[in-house]
Design an enzyme around this catalytic site. Structure first.
Site, mmCIF file in Angstrom:
data_model
loop_
_atom_site.group_PDB
_atom_site.id
_atom_site.type_symbol
_atom_site.label_atom_id
_atom_site.label_comp_id
_atom_site.label_asym_id
_atom_site.label_seq_id
_atom_site.Cartn_x
_atom_site.Cartn_y
_atom_site.Cartn_z
ATOM 1 C CE LYS A 22 -1.839 1.937 4.012
ATOM 2 N NZ LYS A 22 -1.541 3.366 4.050
ATOM 3 C CG ASN A 23 2.243 2.801 3.539
ATOM 4 O OD1 ASN A 23 1.086 3.180 3.277
ATOM 5 N ND2 ASN A 23 2.635 2.518 4.772
ATOM 6 N NE ARG A 92 -0.068 11.898 6.868
ATOM 7 C CZ ARG A 92 0.098 13.114 7.361
ATOM 8 N NH1 ARG A 92 -0.926 13.922 7.510
ATOM 9 N NH2 ARG A 92 1.279 13.535 7.716
ATOM 10 C CB CYS A 116 -5.016 6.728 10.307
ATOM 11 S SG CYS A 116 -5.561 5.300 9.374
ATOM 12 N NE ARG A 121 -0.243 10.508 10.137
ATOM 13 C CZ ARG A 121 -0.776 9.547 9.359
ATOM 14 N NH1 ARG A 121 -2.060 9.338 9.387
ATOM 15 N NH2 ARG A 121 -0.016 8.826 8.578
ATOM 16 N N PRO A 122 2.475 16.502 11.351
ATOM 17 C CG PRO A 122 4.351 17.284 12.501
ATOM 18 C CD PRO A 122 3.240 16.290 12.578
ATOM 19 C CG ASP A 124 7.838 20.057 10.249
ATOM 20 O OD1 ASP A 124 7.045 19.131 10.500
ATOM 21 O OD2 ASP A 124 9.016 20.062 10.661
ATOM 22 C CD GLN A 125 11.746 18.281 8.923
ATOM 23 O OE1 GLN A 125 12.832 18.300 8.343
ATOM 24 N NE2 GLN A 125 11.424 19.159 9.849
ATOM 25 C CG ASP A 304 2.574 1.383 9.512
ATOM 26 O OD1 ASP A 304 2.213 2.339 10.211
ATOM 27 O OD2 ASP A 304 3.081 1.524 8.390
ATOM 28 C CB ILE A 326 6.504 6.521 14.632
ATOM 29 C CG1 ILE A 326 7.675 5.528 14.520
ATOM 30 C CG2 ILE A 326 6.294 7.264 13.312
ATOM 31 C CD1 ILE A 326 9.007 6.117 14.147
ATOM 32 N NE ARG A 396 -7.016 4.897 4.340
ATOM 33 C CZ ARG A 396 -6.046 5.119 5.228
ATOM 34 N NH1 ARG A 396 -6.304 5.137 6.506
ATOM 35 N NH2 ARG A 396 -4.818 5.348 4.831
HETATM 36 N N1 EPU Z 1 6.942 14.145 10.859
HETATM 37 C C1 EPU Z 1 7.192 15.448 11.177
HETATM 38 N N2 EPU Z 1 7.288 16.346 10.152
HETATM 39 C C2 EPU Z 1 7.133 15.976 8.853
HETATM 40 C C3 EPU Z 1 6.877 14.632 8.552
HETATM 41 C C4 EPU Z 1 6.773 13.734 9.572
HETATM 42 O O1 EPU Z 1 7.341 15.811 12.336
HETATM 43 O O2 EPU Z 1 7.225 16.854 7.992
HETATM 44 C C5 EPU Z 1 6.851 13.158 11.942
HETATM 45 C C6 EPU Z 1 5.471 12.485 11.986
HETATM 46 O O3 EPU Z 1 4.554 13.261 12.744
HETATM 47 C C7 EPU Z 1 5.803 11.161 12.628
HETATM 48 C C8 EPU Z 1 7.197 10.858 12.089
HETATM 49 O O4 EPU Z 1 7.738 12.099 11.647
HETATM 50 O O5 EPU Z 1 5.890 11.347 14.004
HETATM 51 C C9 EPU Z 1 7.251 9.880 10.937
HETATM 52 O O6 EPU Z 1 6.344 10.284 9.937
HETATM 53 P P1 EPU Z 1 6.513 9.897 8.401
HETATM 54 O O7 EPU Z 1 6.581 11.142 7.610
HETATM 55 O O8 EPU Z 1 7.626 8.915 8.249
HETATM 56 O O9 EPU Z 1 5.141 9.184 8.128
HETATM 57 P P2 EPU Z 1 4.260 9.287 6.837
HETATM 58 O O10 EPU Z 1 5.122 9.364 5.641
HETATM 59 O O11 EPU Z 1 3.195 10.299 7.003
HETATM 60 C C10 EPU Z 1 4.237 6.722 6.328
HETATM 61 C C11 EPU Z 1 3.185 5.682 6.166
HETATM 62 C C12 EPU Z 1 2.562 5.370 7.515
HETATM 63 C C13 EPU Z 1 3.656 4.903 8.466
HETATM 64 C C14 EPU Z 1 4.768 5.974 8.547
HETATM 65 C C15 EPU Z 1 5.945 5.541 9.395
HETATM 66 C C16 EPU Z 1 2.376 6.171 3.963
HETATM 67 C C17 EPU Z 1 1.292 6.686 3.116
HETATM 68 N N3 EPU Z 1 2.158 6.189 5.279
HETATM 69 O O12 EPU Z 1 3.555 7.865 6.846
HETATM 70 O O13 EPU Z 1 1.674 4.293 7.278
HETATM 71 O O14 EPU Z 1 3.102 4.724 9.745
HETATM 72 O O15 EPU Z 1 5.254 6.261 7.219
HETATM 73 O O16 EPU Z 1 6.512 4.378 8.907
HETATM 74 O O17 EPU Z 1 3.415 5.731 3.474
HETATM 75 C C18 EPU Z 1 -0.135 2.889 7.752
HETATM 76 O O18 EPU Z 1 0.182 2.250 6.726
HETATM 77 O O19 EPU Z 1 -0.991 2.479 8.604
HETATM 78 C C19 EPU Z 1 0.509 4.174 8.018
HETATM 79 C C20 EPU Z 1 0.044 5.060 8.885
#
Ligand code: EPU
Length: 417
Positions: A22-23, A92, A116, A121-122, A124-125, A304, A326, A396
């Protein structure tokens, strides 16, 4: 509203096929718009997120056909329209349209992504990366407006290891002028998958899967065909389900290396796990030890799978502590497990699980995708018929869930009520 019913107490056994990740899928579909030619994606999981993403690209003017597990995307007529509302709000991963649109058209207007509810879930990066590449970003009426006269490669250090930011910056930088270096990049297998697709499209990306990724921008990307990697989280969910029912299951079409952190934890609990080429066989029993788990970016234990593991740990002898490093609040399944007879106390970012509890069936609600997976596992373990609502969360991310689990002897069905 659809509900899932599970008659627990059956021991799972047999073989189960894992779908595409999925991801990866939700990043590869938007990545395809960086090319004006046709991209064919194979081994896509049959999940609602994939359907929604296809619909979003169609709304933007792309030609998208989905037949079984293959999607053909021709975005030669795609236009950089604003996407303030609608489907992007529910997905998302719609944030990947920021990097992809920026890379293709030098601009994007998009509503803040949904997904979710796991606490803040910022992004900013992501923004920091786009700005470093030369984009100007404004925030108006719930939408982000991102615009760049010329994207120019640079060195970007991520303050937080982020899957989404790493991929989004790769997407924006693939056609930028010059060389981009992402430092402290995330190393998840899905990032390698996106880099592999982009390189097959003619991009020049090196180092994906390490914490330094180097991208030399190219003017144009061409068409290609790409097969998506297996879903390690789906595979992990079925491995945990096998252990939770004292079963004997061969989980097929996996890359065992992607599941090493789970395999190690299951073995520590006294679950038998055997790696056989592209399959993993899990043989359960009823004599598990408690373990502590701390979620970390890959190759650490994945957040996850933390929720499904919580369900399994209700069986183990002793006290287990699961800490999610996380996400701040990814324990909304705990109350539902407790309603089924578990003892899970949430303290800040940790859940303390007193094991050796017999679960009994009741009515529960999937509050998010992996909470849903945890409740399915709990339902398989419990005495009686568990009724799960909020099934759309599960749909999903899990392709043909009932069909696959029924193939392992599970007794479950769906009803609209
Ligand atoms: N974070 C920041 N700033 C940013 C981006 C992230 O502070 O700009 C923080 C997040 O708040 C979190 C951490 O960094 O605390 C990691 O977030 P990440 O950006 O890695 O997560 P994501 O890309 O939004 C993906 C998966 C998630 C999975 C996470 C961590 C997708 C679409 N989603 O989310 O998958 O939990 O990586 O591995 O790829 C799921 O499949 O159930 C799911 C939530």
């Amino acid at each position: 509203m659809e509900k899932l019913f599970i008659k627990g107490g059956q021991r799972l056994h047999g073989n189960i096929q894992v779908s595409g990740a999925k991801n990866s899928a939700v990043a590869l579909i938007p990545a395809s718009i960086l090319s004006e030619s046709e991209i064919i994606l194979d081994n896509l999981p049959e999940i609602s997120d994939v359907h929604i993403y296809g619909e979003i690209l169609k709304e933007l003017g792309a030609s998208v056909t989905l037949e079984g597990e293959t999607m053909r995307i021709d975005s030669s007529n795609l236009r950089p329209q604003a996407m303030p509302n609608g489907k992007v709000k529910y997905l998302r991963a719609s944030y990947y349209l920021m990097g992809a649109m920026l890379g293709r058209f030098g601009k994007a207007t998009i509503g803040m992504p949904g997904g979710c509810n796991l606490g803040p879930r910022p992004i900013d990066q992501h923004i920091k990366g786009f700005e470093a590449l030369g984009a100007v970003i404004t925030h108006e009426q719930g939408s982000l407006h991102i615009q760049a006269k010329q994207l120019t490669g640079t060195r970007i250090y991520l303050d937080v290891v982020s899957v989404g930011a790493t991929i989004n910056i790769m997407l924006a930088a693939a056609r930028a002028k010059g060389k981009t270096i992402i430092e402290n990049a995330a190393k998840e297998p899905e990032i390698i998958d996106v880099a592999t697709l982009l390189n097959s499209m003619g991009a020049n990306i090196k180092g994906a899967g390490t914490d330094v990724i180097r991208i030399r921008g190219v003017n144009k990307l061409h068409g290609c065909r790409h097969s998506i990697i297996p879903d390690r989280i789906e595979a992990g969910t079925y491995m945990i389900a096998a252990a939770a029912t004292g079963g004997d299951v061969r989980v097929e079409n996996v890359i065992p290396r992607h599941l090493e952190s789970l395999t190690a934890k299951l073995r520590e609990m006294n679950v038998e796990v055997e790696e056989i080429d592209d399959a993993i066989r899990v043989t359960g029993n009823k004599d598990y030890h408690s373990v502590d788990i701390k979620t970390l970016p890959y190759p650490g234990f994945p957040t996850d799978l933390q929720q499904p593991m919580t369900a399994l740990l209700t069986l183990a002898q002793g006290t287990s502590i699961v800490t999610d490093n996380i996400y701040q609040s990814r324990f909304r399944h705990a109350d539902h497990l407790n309603n089924m007879g578990a003892s899970v106390k949430v303290e800040g970012r940790s859940a303390v699980i007193e094991g050796r509890r017999d679960l009994h069936a009741t009515k529960v609600t999937a509050t998010d995708l992996r909470a849903g997976a945890a409740l399915v596992i709990a339902g398989l373990m419990a005495d009686g018929i568990t009724e799960i609502s909020g099934v759309y969360h599960i749909d999903r991310g899990y392709a043909r869930l009932e069909e696959k689990l029924k193939g392992l002897n599970a007794q479950m069905w769906r009803e609209s009520r």
